[in-house]
Design an enzyme around this catalytic site. Structure first.
Site, PDB file in Angstrom:
ATOM      1  N   ASP A   1      14.247  48.662  57.548  1.00 55.34           N
ATOM      2  CA  ASP A   1      14.665  49.696  58.518  1.00 55.34           C
ATOM      3  C   ASP A   1      13.868  49.571  59.821  1.00 55.34           C
ATOM      4  OD1 ASP A   1      16.259  50.715  56.491  1.00 55.34           O
ATOM      5  OD2 ASP A   1      15.098  52.569  56.225  1.00 55.34           O
TER       6      ASP A   1
ATOM      7  N   LYS B   1       8.543  60.113  54.397  1.00 55.86           N
ATOM      8  CA  LYS B   1       7.845  60.661  53.237  1.00 55.86           C
ATOM      9  C   LYS B   1       6.487  60.021  53.100  1.00 55.86           C
ATOM     10  CE  LYS B   1      11.402  61.812  49.928  1.00 55.86           C
ATOM     11  NZ  LYS B   1      12.653  61.261  50.454  1.00 55.86           N
TER      12      LYS B   1
ATOM     13  N   GLU C   1      24.566  57.705  56.507  1.00 53.02           N
ATOM     14  CA  GLU C   1      24.356  56.562  55.601  1.00 53.02           C
ATOM     15  C   GLU C   1      24.830  56.846  54.177  1.00 53.02           C
ATOM     16  OE1 GLU C   1      20.852  55.781  53.512  1.00 53.02           O
ATOM     17  OE2 GLU C   1      19.635  57.200  54.652  1.00 53.02           O
TER      18      GLU C   1
ATOM     19  N   VAL D   1      19.417  52.737  55.950  1.00 52.71           N
ATOM     20  CA  VAL D   1      19.315  53.028  57.381  1.00 52.71           C
ATOM     21  C   VAL D   1      19.560  51.744  58.189  1.00 52.71           C
ATOM     22  CG1 VAL D   1      17.691  53.668  59.227  1.00 52.71           C
ATOM     23  CG2 VAL D   1      17.836  55.058  57.136  1.00 52.71           C
TER      24      VAL D   1
HETATM   25  N1  PSU Z   1      13.914  57.805  52.234  1.00 51.70           N
HETATM   26  C1  PSU Z   1      14.437  58.969  51.784  1.00 51.70           C
HETATM   27  N2  PSU Z   1      15.687  58.975  51.238  1.00 51.70           N
HETATM   28  C2  PSU Z   1      16.443  57.845  51.154  1.00 51.70           C
HETATM   29  C3  PSU Z   1      15.876  56.612  51.653  1.00 51.70           C
HETATM   30  C4  PSU Z   1      14.635  56.649  52.175  1.00 51.70           C
HETATM   31  O1  PSU Z   1      13.769  59.970  51.860  1.00 51.70           O
HETATM   32  O2  PSU Z   1      17.566  57.893  50.642  1.00 51.70           O
HETATM   33  C5  PSU Z   1      16.712  55.367  51.609  1.00 51.70           C
HETATM   34  C6  PSU Z   1      17.341  55.107  52.981  1.00 51.70           C
HETATM   35  O3  PSU Z   1      18.634  54.576  52.788  1.00 51.70           O
HETATM   36  C7  PSU Z   1      16.432  54.055  53.572  1.00 51.70           C
HETATM   37  C8  PSU Z   1      16.078  53.261  52.339  1.00 51.70           C
HETATM   38  O4  PSU Z   1      17.039  53.249  54.562  1.00 51.70           O
HETATM   39  O5  PSU Z   1      15.892  54.235  51.332  1.00 51.70           O
HETATM   40  C9  PSU Z   1      14.853  52.417  52.527  1.00 51.70           C
HETATM   41  O6  PSU Z   1      14.702  51.563  51.459  1.00 51.70           O
HETATM   42  P1  PSU Z   1      13.610  50.398  51.512  1.00 51.70           P
HETATM   43  O7  PSU Z   1      12.292  51.096  51.527  1.00 51.70           O
HETATM   44  O8  PSU Z   1      13.840  49.595  50.279  1.00 51.70           O
HETATM   45  O9  PSU Z   1      13.869  49.619  52.767  1.00 51.70           O
END
Ligand code: PSU
Ligand code: MN
Length: 304
Positions: free
Chosen positions: A144, A161, A26, A108
């Site tokens: 995701d 995380k 990604e 993702v």
């Molecule tokens: N978690 C991580 N590193 C990242 C991301 C998540 O530890 O870089 C990124 C990934 O691209 C994931 C996105 O798909 O954040 C999720 O964002 P959101 O919570 O806004 O959907």
């Protein structure tokens, strides 16, 4: 029709045509997940790791409105240098970035969509998005998870995380029929640490066993993704108290500053990185490399 929008790198296309293993990677992690220049160095190292393991890397992004499966080193550099100024692209954002011919760093969810369009079935990243803490009132659930519910790409990650609510994330995945496989572990890894208070659905010990599950799933036409959770190598894991207190502080700051929506995850990632000095970044880099190795091994077995 699709080809009016989609550019599959010739190297990736050749591998796909010859049933050779390909691993999707990604780009939100490049533009929004790590600082420059470590983001670019890491992205290039991850590509090399996939190559050394015997598969073809396909980093996914949107460049000048073109859906790219497989990036050049120059394109990776561009996304890393531009950082947060590149649009973070999840499912809903794809047509806008395409229509305006801009660049986009794919999450993702969006990476799975483009990988699926190209026929790439295995994808390596750091961590997936999930159900955020406090989602009971904020409704913040990463797209995701919904993508995992419908798009048939296996995602190798180091778990999620604890900026997220791991228990609710597992519940959501269960409801949507997304299996969570622990690679040589019963415990759901929590990204910086090898374990959490939660269990995975299935523990599998070899890339071959995982590939067999993916093949069975495909043969049975069961749509949707799979989460393969690969614990960070012991020597790169962080002390739990250190990371927990950084995450607590980052969450409090996000709350005070009213950070929400798509800005939430990048804000928390950047603050956790700052609060731990460079330590969390080193761990982050190592776990991504570790995931790239496992994803390559699974992709190789999947093609065998
Ligand atoms: N978690 C991580 N590193 C990242 C991301 C998540 O530890 O870089 C990124 C990934 O691209 C994931 C996105 O798909 O954040 C999720 O964002 P959101 O919570 O806004 O959907
Ligand atoms: Mn969100």
């Amino acid at each position: 029709m699709l080809n009016d929008y989609l550019d599959i790198h010739p190297e990736v296309q050749a591998a796909l045509d010859n049933n050779q293993p390909v691993v999707a990677l990604e780009s939100t992690i490049i533009s929004h997940g790590m600082p420059y220049p470590q983001n670019v160095e890491t992205a290039l190292m991850v590509s090399n790791t996939v190559r050394e393991a015997g598969a073809t890397p396909a980093t996914i992004a949107i460049i000048n409105g073109r859906l790219k499966v497989g990036l050049s080193a120059e394109e990776i550099e561009l996304l890393g240098k531009a950082g947060q100024s590149v649009t973070k692209v999840s499912r809903r954002d794809i047509p806008f970035v395409v229509a305006s011919a801009e660049h986009g760093a794919t999450t993702v969810a969006a990476t799975m969509i483009l990988a699926d369009m190209a026929g790439v079935r295995v994808f390596a990243t750091g961590g997936i998005g999930g159900v955020h803490r406090g989602a009971q009132t904020s409704f913040d659930v990463s797209a995701d998870l919904q993508e995992l519910a419908q798009t048939s790409v296996a995602v190798v990650c180091a778990g999620a995380k604890s900026i997220l609510d791991l228990g609710l994330t597992l519940e959501y995945l269960e409801t949507h029929g997304v299996p969570v496989i622990g690679y040589q572990t019963q415990s759901l890894p929590a990204f910086y640490t090898r374990t959490s208070d939660f269990e995975v659905d299935y523990c599998l010990d070899s890339p071959k066993q995982i590939a067999q599950v993916l093949k069975a799933k495909q043969a049975l036409n069961l749509q949707g993704g799979v989460v393969i959770a690969n614990p960070i190598p012991e020597q790169h894991a962080m002390p739990k108290q250190v990371i927990d207190s950084a995450i607590e502080q980052a969450l409090n700051e996000a709350d005070q500053q009213g950070i929400h929506g798509k800005a939430s995850t990048p804000f928390l990632l950047a603050r956790v990185c700052e609060l731990t000095g460079g330590d969390s970044l080193d761990s982050n880099i190592q776990l991504v490399l570790n995931n790239a190795k496992l994803a390559s091994a699974i992709a190789i077995e999947y093609c065998a």
